[in-house]
Design a protein around this motif. Structure first.
Motif, PDB file in Angstrom:
ATOM      1  N   LYS A 127       0.830  -1.283   0.206  1.00 23.00           N
ATOM      2  CA  LYS A 127      -0.019   0.026  -0.256  1.00 23.00           C
ATOM      3  C   LYS A 127       0.829   1.311   0.040  1.00 23.00           C
ATOM      4  O   LYS A 127       0.357   2.367  -0.291  1.00 23.00           O
ATOM      5  N   GLY A 128       2.039   1.250   0.065  1.00 29.04           N
ATOM      6  CA  GLY A 128       2.916   2.128   0.123  1.00 29.04           C
ATOM      7  C   GLY A 128       3.773   2.384   1.545  1.00 29.04           C
ATOM      8  O   GLY A 128       3.895   1.277   2.164  1.00 29.04           O
ATOM      9  N   SER A 129       4.715   3.363   1.476  1.00 25.96           N
ATOM     10  CA  SER A 129       5.583   3.627   2.587  1.00 25.96           C
ATOM     11  C   SER A 129       4.837   4.286   3.614  1.00 25.96           C
ATOM     12  O   SER A 129       3.971   5.331   3.671  1.00 25.96           O
ATOM     13  N   GLY A 130       5.164   4.035   4.941  1.00 25.40           N
ATOM     14  CA  GLY A 130       4.751   4.569   6.158  1.00 25.40           C
ATOM     15  C   GLY A 130       5.525   5.779   6.533  1.00 25.40           C
ATOM     16  O   GLY A 130       6.369   6.345   5.758  1.00 25.40           O
ATOM     17  N   PRO A 131       5.294   6.193   7.665  1.00 26.71           N
ATOM     18  CA  PRO A 131       5.841   7.282   8.094  1.00 26.71           C
ATOM     19  C   PRO A 131       7.505   7.132   8.502  1.00 26.71           C
ATOM     20  O   PRO A 131       7.752   6.017   8.704  1.00 26.71           O
ATOM     21  N   SER A 132       8.270   8.228   8.150  1.00 26.50           N
ATOM     22  CA  SER A 132       9.696   7.828   8.587  1.00 26.50           C
ATOM     23  C   SER A 132      10.310   8.425   9.983  1.00 26.50           C
ATOM     24  O   SER A 132       9.579   9.251  10.731  1.00 26.50           O
ATOM     25  N   ILE A 133      11.471   7.753  10.215  1.00 28.46           N
ATOM     26  CA  ILE A 133      12.135   8.297  11.359  1.00 28.46           C
ATOM     27  C   ILE A 133      13.426   8.821  10.779  1.00 28.46           C
ATOM     28  O   ILE A 133      13.646   8.455   9.500  1.00 28.46           O
ATOM     29  N   SER A 134      14.094   9.864  11.418  1.00 27.64           N
ATOM     30  CA  SER A 134      15.130  10.569  10.807  1.00 27.64           C
ATOM     31  C   SER A 134      16.310  10.516  12.087  1.00 27.64           C
ATOM     32  O   SER A 134      16.072  10.627  13.208  1.00 27.64           O
ATOM     33  N   GLU A 135      17.726  10.768  11.491  1.00 27.41           N
ATOM     34  CA  GLU A 135      18.699  10.754  12.538  1.00 27.41           C
ATOM     35  C   GLU A 135      19.669  11.894  11.582  1.00 27.41           C
ATOM     36  O   GLU A 135      19.418  12.163  10.457  1.00 27.41           O
ATOM     37  N   GLU A 136      20.500  12.620  12.595  1.00 30.23           N
ATOM     38  CA  GLU A 136      21.331  13.539  11.976  1.00 30.23           C
ATOM     39  C   GLU A 136      22.990  13.102  12.590  1.00 30.23           C
ATOM     40  O   GLU A 136      22.956  12.840  13.770  1.00 30.23           O
ATOM     41  N   THR A 137      23.860  13.521  11.736  1.00 27.78           N
ATOM     42  CA  THR A 137      25.317  13.344  12.258  1.00 27.78           C
ATOM     43  C   THR A 137      26.118  14.150  11.478  1.00 27.78           C
ATOM     44  O   THR A 137      25.823  14.673  10.549  1.00 27.78           O
ATOM     45  N   VAL A 138      27.246  14.328  11.947  1.00 31.42           N
ATOM     46  CA  VAL A 138      28.488  14.871  11.088  1.00 31.42           C
ATOM     47  C   VAL A 138      29.634  14.097  10.888  1.00 31.42           C
ATOM     48  O   VAL A 138      30.144  13.280  11.892  1.00 31.42           O
ATOM     49  N   ILE A 139      30.053  14.179   9.595  1.00 28.02           N
ATOM     50  CA  ILE A 139      31.348  13.332   9.442  1.00 28.02           C
ATOM     51  C   ILE A 139      32.568  14.298   9.501  1.00 28.02           C
ATOM     52  O   ILE A 139      32.697  15.620   8.886  1.00 28.02           O
ATOM     53  N   MET A 140      33.466  13.943  10.434  1.00 28.49           N
ATOM     54  CA  MET A 140      34.564  14.829  10.841  1.00 28.49           C
ATOM     55  C   MET A 140      36.052  13.982  10.095  1.00 28.49           C
ATOM     56  O   MET A 140      35.969  12.922   9.896  1.00 28.49           O
ATOM     57  N   ASP A 141      36.851  15.145   9.784  1.00 30.07           N
ATOM     58  CA  ASP A 141      38.174  14.802   9.292  1.00 30.07           C
ATOM     59  C   ASP A 141      38.919  14.023  10.387  1.00 30.07           C
ATOM     60  O   ASP A 141      40.204  13.529  10.109  1.00 30.07           O
ATOM     61  N   GLU A 142      38.746  14.169  11.542  1.00 35.76           N
ATOM     62  CA  GLU A 142      39.389  13.618  12.378  1.00 35.76           C
ATOM     63  C   GLU A 142      38.257  13.393  13.821  1.00 35.76           C
ATOM     64  O   GLU A 142      37.278  14.025  13.985  1.00 35.76           O
ATOM     65  N   VAL A 143      38.613  12.594  14.753  1.00 31.92           N
ATOM     66  CA  VAL A 143      37.792  12.343  15.727  1.00 31.92           C
ATOM     67  C   VAL A 143      37.980  13.457  16.906  1.00 31.92           C
ATOM     68  O   VAL A 143      39.244  14.111  17.038  1.00 31.92           O
ATOM     69  N   PRO A 144      36.752  13.895  16.915  1.00 32.88           N
ATOM     70  CA  PRO A 144      36.830  15.340  18.000  1.00 32.88           C
ATOM     71  C   PRO A 144      37.641  15.083  19.533  1.00 32.88           C
ATOM     72  O   PRO A 144      37.144  13.892  19.891  1.00 32.88           O
ATOM     73  N   PRO A 145      38.246  15.987  19.795  1.00 34.91           N
ATOM     74  CA  PRO A 145      39.024  15.486  21.183  1.00 34.91           C
ATOM     75  C   PRO A 145      37.814  15.613  22.267  1.00 34.91           C
ATOM     76  O   PRO A 145      36.826  16.490  22.099  1.00 34.91           O
ATOM     77  N   LYS A 146      38.154  14.847  23.084  1.00 38.57           N
ATOM     78  CA  LYS A 146      37.138  15.090  24.128  1.00 38.57           C
ATOM     79  C   LYS A 146      37.484  16.242  25.057  1.00 38.57           C
ATOM     80  O   LYS A 146      38.744  16.570  25.179  1.00 38.57           O
ATOM     81  N   GLY A 147      36.706  16.955  25.522  1.00 41.85           N
ATOM     82  CA  GLY A 147      36.809  18.364  26.283  1.00 41.85           C
ATOM     83  C   GLY A 147      35.546  19.030  26.386  1.00 41.85           C
ATOM     84  O   GLY A 147      34.202  18.678  25.789  1.00 41.85           O
ATOM     85  N   PRO A 148      35.545  20.346  26.688  1.00 37.76           N
ATOM     86  CA  PRO A 148      34.272  21.186  26.687  1.00 37.76           C
ATOM     87  C   PRO A 148      34.012  21.483  25.361  1.00 37.76           C
ATOM     88  O   PRO A 148      34.609  21.875  24.388  1.00 37.76           O
ATOM     89  N   THR A 149      32.644  21.752  25.280  1.00 43.40           N
ATOM     90  CA  THR A 149      32.046  22.090  23.917  1.00 43.40           C
ATOM     91  C   THR A 149      32.389  23.396  23.643  1.00 43.40           C
ATOM     92  O   THR A 149      32.818  23.802  22.343  1.00 43.40           O
ATOM     93  N   PHE A 150      32.473  24.493  24.648  1.00 38.69           N
ATOM     94  CA  PHE A 150      32.809  25.713  24.330  1.00 38.69           C
ATOM     95  C   PHE A 150      34.125  26.027  24.803  1.00 38.69           C
ATOM     96  O   PHE A 150      34.793  25.448  25.826  1.00 38.69           O
ATOM     97  N   SER A 151      35.121  26.520  23.975  1.00 41.37           N
ATOM     98  CA  SER A 151      36.336  26.845  24.568  1.00 41.37           C
ATOM     99  C   SER A 151      36.990  28.361  23.992  1.00 41.37           C
ATOM    100  O   SER A 151      36.553  28.745  22.967  1.00 41.37           O
ATOM    101  N   SER A 152      38.176  28.517  24.268  1.00 44.74           N
ATOM    102  CA  SER A 152      38.954  29.673  23.918  1.00 44.74           C
ATOM    103  C   SER A 152      37.905  31.076  24.094  1.00 44.74           C
ATOM    104  O   SER A 152      37.792  31.784  22.956  1.00 44.74           O
ATOM    105  N   VAL A 153      37.285  31.092  25.076  1.00 47.72           N
ATOM    106  CA  VAL A 153      36.418  32.263  24.993  1.00 47.72           C
ATOM    107  C   VAL A 153      36.967  33.494  25.453  1.00 47.72           C
ATOM    108  O   VAL A 153      37.874  33.767  26.736  1.00 47.72           O
ATOM    109  N   ASN A 154      36.751  34.681  24.613  1.00 52.22           N
ATOM    110  CA  ASN A 154      37.732  35.941  24.904  1.00 52.22           C
ATOM    111  C   ASN A 154      36.511  37.160  24.702  1.00 52.22           C
ATOM    112  O   ASN A 154      35.860  37.042  23.871  1.00 52.22           O
TER     113      ASN A 154
END
Length: 1259
Positions: free
Chosen positions: A1003-1030
């Motif tokens: 009868k056709g396709s049903g409702p969709s589910i979605s996801e989102e991600t970012v492809i990085m050139d390197e693994v982001p370092p672990k640490g705070p999300t915000f840094s170098s605030v001046n």
């Protein structure tokens, strides 16, 4: 006493009637058109002293039917008037006119008596004594001079001649001036002049006594008396002695009804003071008075009680003296009861009475028609007993006039008593339709003068009432004590005897009293100000009032400063003379009212502050115009306290039904003080009034007196009448009961009536009390009934009630719907049809059909739906089809239908089953992103919770998303139904991807589910999300920069004034990692933070708060570019440059080279443009290139240059950082970098016209 003319009660036709018995002369007067004996109506006084200068007129008037004839006697013998030409008798009259102009009046002196007669009798006048006045001359005498010692006493005798009537005496001197009198010198009653003691100034030779004779209008004088006062030595003081009367006692006789004059004159030195008293009694203070310096005592209208011993006392400093006057009271004849006329019907009996008193006892004699009874024909029906004559069984034609004469030595009385024998039907003598007007609470007297023989009985009725009014006077007058407005109306009096009846109508209007509602108030007014007295009056609107103002009980001054208005008196420019008492008097033709207030005038003082308060409560509540269903309420307003009254609120309390509960009844304008209130019957009202001004409501007034309205039949019937059965064999008739005032009277009940509709039968009825429903039992099931409910009480029934249609009770339906069919329209909707049941089987009011349906199982074969709760849909009304929504696709369902009425549900129909077709599936149960890499990742998913059919596969769609949330091209992949994961490769690094995943059936396709991600050139370092605030602070604002490694794109710079309770201000930065906050207040500290938020606005990541302080604005430096010397210097430099350019141009043309030129040729820099040959300017100043970005820099979509993306960015120069040098050592910041920034700033401020920063300016 027989037939004493008293009213008695008698019972006539079951009603108590007031019957007039006897003969009431005061109430009856024979009309002149009926036969009657003569009645003397006017006659001259018994003692008639004539005026000799005018004709003698002896009056004698009489009435009778036929008109009487007249004759006279003189000194007891017949006086023939016709024989004396000097005597004339007036026509149709007995009055004599005697002409004495040419004769002496003495010839006509004598005793005259007038006789008036007709065929029914003879009446006599009094004996009239005609006398001529006399004023004899003073006898001649020779008066010797009177010599008297100083301090002695003296009497100057007057002794006037005896006149008719006695003369008036007074003393005067030769200059006709009255001699002054006092306690020492006074004139006695007999005219003598008494001196209690002599003073030297009493010497004079013209003491003259004068006598004035009023009838002859003459004054005679005595010969002057000469008095000489000598002083032979000192005269000692002495105690009082009486000069008149003499001796210790004397006697005085006075006749009853006359004035008693007692006189005591004493001599002594010093002059005695006089006083009076009565032994064994008190002086009659209301009838006594003292005259002649308290030497004479007068007592008017003497009675027998005034006889006794009177004591006069004379007193001075040496002692006192007393004299007793014994007063004897005699009496000429007087009537104990005045004889009254008799009006008799044939065969009646009457009594004549002639009761008189006197001292000595008078003699009595009877005459009939002027003839002594002893000398008249004997009449067996007449009996004389001393002062009584009894007339028995009188006959027609026996009318007569009886004379009663009583006399003693002091006088006589003669009464003519008319006896008139008549047979006459009643007649009312009071004019018809008389209007009587009285004031409320006063006495009303309605006249009904009548005549008839026998004497009529008087009865009174009001309007159309049959009740008889009983407070009737003897003369037929109806008296109403304390008349009220409800007494107004038409009154009928009926006069009746055995010969007939006669009625008359009169009208009574009871008016409102005139009453001052707002009295003038005491005023204290400053001089030259305005005084206003208010006198607000309520009066009957049908009466015309007049207002009178008085000052100190006199008319107002004729001064234009006094201004009169309808209810006010205004006095302008007040002065001291205006002080006093001011009275307002309001008059109508029936009554008046008045009130007073004082005015005090003072010197001017500073005015006190005005205080505004809520008004005082009204007072003096009064109920007028009282009727059965309405009343007029009047009140007196309270003090307004400088804020005018806007309105009055009237409330009532019904002490009979809701005691203690005050209910709003009416509102009236603040300028009114009366209200017409509509009332309900059978209530005990009390009223109160509240005043409202701009401040608020006053306290309630004191309640008015209670006003009770009479009961009446109900005017409304119960509301909300319904007829509904609660059982299959009953009918419950319900209604809403009448409330309180709606009852209109005692004994409130409800008459309930019902009958089956369409059936020929009478109304069944039942009367109930104090309930709101009635149950009729034994009714057929659900049949229509006509019902009605009527209110009744002890005074009658309410109007005919409206008929309401109801039904007896319902029972459960008997049958189930048949021919049930179901057809699935799609996977979630089915249509069901059935055959409706017959109306008779419903056995009630059809409310609809209930469809019960349930999911039995899935068509996949699992028994997952077994035992699930039923779903119910109700289809209202007489339906035969319906739709079942919300079904599960690809399932088996069961279904049954029931009929629904007010009682409940009927039996269920036979169960039906049906299948639903496939539908689109639900969303996959999950979608996970695993194993992310530089250019690949893995997706895992689970099948849908609801397949809704046979699953045929999955569809994956994904696409990149840039920093501005713009979507890139879509990639689509299809997977089989049994696959649960896939790996995606060749993805772009540092790119955000969005994935959409759906399942599908045929009868056709049903409702969709979605996801989102970012492809990085390197693994982001672990640490705070915000840094170098001046943070930095410049004149343009506060700059904030940061580094952010989170996925959220909604990043905000938020700031707030330090220690402020305001909300944080938010600035959206749209993916940038730096921001300049503008518009901050100099000299203020702020707290700043950077926050990442999700789509709902919730905070996901946040920096710490940073404190920044904006410096206060210092005094501005003088802009060097505006100084004259600077402009001159620049001009000189420009001129020098121009000279150099010319030199260079010449050199170039000659082919010469210079070091700078060689370097430029050797090191060509694309950033440095060659000089244009046409205008000699530098390339970087070209207008077409002012806003081009520098090569090698990255510019985001929002135009913001990121600091960490290019070492060659000139943003740092624009921000005033360290300068960058080109490869050949030239300072490129002076050319291209500052041009772009300063061009923008030049559009915003006039303080930076120079192409270089202030820090590089010449100083």
């Amino acid at each position: 006493m027989a037939r004493d003319r008293k009213r008695k009660w008698a019972l006539i036709s079951g009603a108590v009637l007031l019957v007039l018995l006897g003969h009431l002369t005061s109430a009856l007067e024979v009309p002149l058109d009926l036969p009657q004996p003569p009645t003397i109506t006017e006659q001259s006084p018994k003692d008639y002293i004539i005026d000799p200068r005018e004709n003698i007129v002896i009056h004698c008037e009489a009435k009778g039917k036929p008109h009487p004839s007249f004759s006279w006697t003189r000194n007891g013998t017949h006086f023939d008037v016709e024989k004396d030409s000097k005597v004339l008798m007036k026509p149709s009259s007995g009055t004599l006119v005697i002409d004495i102009s040419g004769d002496k009046a003495e010839a006509y002196e004598g005793v005259y008596q007038c006789t008036a007669r007709n065929v029914h009798g003879t009446a006599l006048s009094n004996n009239i004594v005609i006398r001529q006045p006399r004023s004899p001359l003073w006898s001649k005498e020779r008066n010797e001079a009177i010599v008297v010692q100083v301090g002695g006493s003296l009497v100057l005798q007057c002794r006037p001649p005896a006149g008719l009537p006695p003369p008036n005496i007074f003393w005067m001197d030769n200059h006709f001036r009255r001699l002054s009198q006092d306690a020492r010198v006074s004139q006695a009653i007999n005219g003598d002049l008494y001196f209690s003691n002599i003073l030297p100034e009493d010497t004079r030779s013209d003491y003259i006594c004068y006598a004035r004779f009023p009838h002859t209008r003459t004054i005679q004088q005595k010969q002057p008396i000469n008095v000489k006062v000598i002083d032979d030595g000192p005269t000692g003081e002495r105690r009082p002695t009486f000069m008149t009367p003499t001796g210790p006692s004397s006697t005085k006789m006075v006749l009853r009804g006359e004035t008693l004059e007692l006189e005591c004159i004493a001599e002594g030195l010093p002059t005695p003071e006089m006083s009076w008293g009565k032994d064994n009694g008190d002086l009659p203070s209301d009838r006594m008075s003292l005259h002649n310096f308290q030497k004479t005592l007068h007592i008017v209208e003497v009675t027998e009680a005034d006889a006794g011993d009177y004591r006069c006392s004379a007193q001075n400093s040496l002692g006192n003296a007393h004299h007793i006057i014994k007063v004897v009271v005699k009496a000429s004849p007087f009537w104990i009861s005045t004889p009254t006329d008799l009006i008799l019907a044939p065969k009646e009996t009457g009594i004549l009475t002639c009761r008189a008193g006197g001292d000595p006892k008078p003699q009595l004699s009877w005459s009939v028609n002027g003839v002594p009874i002893a000398n008249s024909p004997k009449d067996l029906r007449r009996k004389v007993e001393d002062d009584t004559v009894i007339l028995s069984d009188v006959q027609t034609g026996s009318s007569a006039v009886y004379q009663c004469n009583v006399s003693n030595q002091f006088g006589y009385l003669l009464a003519n008593i008319l006896v008139n024998v008549l047979a006459e039907p009643p007649r009312v003598l009071t004019p018809p339709n008389n209007l009587y007007q009285v004031i409320t609470n006063s006495r009303a007297l309605l006249d009904c003068a009548s005549f008839g023989s026998p004497i009529p009985t008087i009865t009174w009725f009001k309007d159309s009432q049959t009740s008889i009014l009983n407070d009737i006077h003897e003369n037929g007058t109806l008296e109403i004590h304390g008349a009220q407005p409800l007494n107004s109306g038409k009154y009928t009096c009926i006069a009746s005897n055995n010969l007939g009846t006669k009625e008359n109508h009169v009208y009574l209007e009871v008016k409102e009293p005139t009453r001052i509602l707002r009295q003038p108030e005491y005023k204290v007014v400053e001089r030259n100000r305005v005084a206003v007295f208010e006198c607000k009056v309520k009066h009957d609107p049908t009466l015309v009032p007049t207002m009178i103002w008085l000052k100190d009980n006199a008319e107002l001054p004729a001064d234009e400063r006094f201004v009169l208005d309808v209810d006010t008196l205004t006095i302008r420019d007040v002065i001291e003379e205006d002080e006093g008492t001011y009275t307002c008097i309001r008059n109508t033709s029936l009554d008046q009212d008045s009130a007073s207030a004082m005015l005090t005038v003072i010197e001017a003082t500073p005015p006190p502050p005005i205080v505004y308060e809520q008004p005082d409560p009204p007072s003096d509540l009064e109920l007028t115009e009282q009727r059965d269903r309405s009343v007029q309420l009047t009140w007196t307003p309270g003090d307004e306290h400088n804020s005018p009254t806007q309105k009055f609120l009237i409330q009532y309390e019904d002490l009979l039904h809701e005691p203690g509960v005050w209910t709003n009844l009416s509102e009236v304008d603040g300028g009114r003080t009366t209200a017409q209130l509509d009332l309900s019957p059978y209530a005990w009202y009390s009223f109160r009034v509240l005043a409202q001004n701009a401040v608020g409501y006053s306290l309630p007034s004191q309640p008015s007196r209670q006003y009770r309205t009479n009961p009446a039949a109900p005017e409304v019937n119960p509301s909300d009448v319904q007829g509904v059965g609660t059982e299959h064999d009953n009918l419950v008739i319900s209604w809403k009961k009448l409330q309180g005032l709606q009852a209109n009277g005692p004994g409130l009940m409800y008459k309930v009536q019902w009958r089956q509709q369409g059936v020929d039968q009478e109304w069944a009825s039942e009367t109930v009390h104090n309930v709101s429903q009635f149950v009729v039992s034994g009714t057929p099931t659900f049949v229509p009934y006509e019902v009605r409910v009527q209110a009744v009480n002890d005074n009658g029934d309410a109007p005919e009630p409206a008929v309401v249609l109801g039904h007896s009770g319902e029972d459960l339906p008997l049958t189930a719907p048949e021919s049930v069919q179901v057809q699935a329209q799609n996977g979630t909707l089915a249509e069901v049809h059935w055959k409706p049941v017959t109306p008779i089987s419903v056995r009630g009011r059809l409310q609809g059909y209930k469809v019960y349906y349930w999911r039995e199982r899935s068509l996949h074969g699992e028994q997952e739906g077994v035992g699930k709760q039923q779903q119910v849909l109700t289809f209202s009304g007489n339906r035969s089809e319906g739709h079942l929504p919300g079904l599960q696709p690809y399932s088996v369902y069961g279904l049954s239908i029931r009929v629904l009425n007010g009682k409940g549900e009927g039996p269920a129909s036979t169960n039906q089953t049906f299948e639903t077709p496939e539908g689109v599936p639900g969303p996959p149960s999950y979608l996970k992103i695993t194993n992310p890499n530089v250019d690949s990742l893995t997706l895992e998913w689970g099948p849908p919770q609801d397949n809704n059919g046979r699953l045929t596969g999955y569809t994956l769609k994904y696409q990149p998303v840039n920093n501005t949330n713009e979507l890139g091209p879509v990639e689509e992949l299809v997977f089989l139904a049994n696959e649960t994961s896939t790996t995606l490769s060749n993805l772009k690094y540092s790119t955000r991807y969005k994935f959409f995943f759906t399942a599908k059936t045929i009868k056709g396709s049903g409702p969709s589910i979605s996801e989102e991600t970012v492809i990085m050139d390197e693994v982001p370092p672990k640490g705070p999300t915000f840094s170098s605030v001046n943070t930095t602070v410049t004149e343009d604002g506060a700059g904030v920069s940061w580094e952010y490694s989170g996925a959220e794109k909604n990043v905000f710079v938020e700031y707030i004034v330090e220690n402020s309770k305001e909300e944080w201000r938010k600035e959206f930065v749209n993916g940038s990692q730096s921001y300049l906050i503008k518009g901050l207040k100099p000299g203020t500290s702020y707290r700043v933070r950077v926050v990442a938020r999700d789509q709902s606005g919730a905070s996901i990541h946040s920096t710490e708060e940073h404190r920044i302080t904006v410096p206060a604005i210092a005094s501005r430096q003088v802009d060097i570019a505006t100084q004259g010397w600077f402009i001159g210097l620049m001009c000189a430099i420009a001129l020098l440059i121009l000279v150099l350019l010319i030199v260079c141009f010449i050199k170039r043309n000659k082919g010469g080279k210079y070091p700078v030129k060689e370097k430029e040729d050797a090191h060509q820099d694309p950033e440095i443009q060659p000089m244009k040959e046409d205008d000699g300017t530098f390339g970087e100043y070209s207008d077409t290139e002012d806003h081009k970005p520098l090569k090698g820099s990255r510019t985001p979509s929002n135009g913001t240059v990121r600091r960490d993306e290019s070492d060659d960015s000139l943003v740092d120069y624009g921000e005033g950082g360290d300068g960058q040098f080109n490869e050949d050592g030239s300072f490129i910041g002076q050319y291209s970098g500052r041009k772009e920034k300063d061009t923008h700033e030049g559009n915003e401020s006039s303080e930076a016209p120079s192409p270089v920063n202030a820090s590089n300016s010449f100083v």
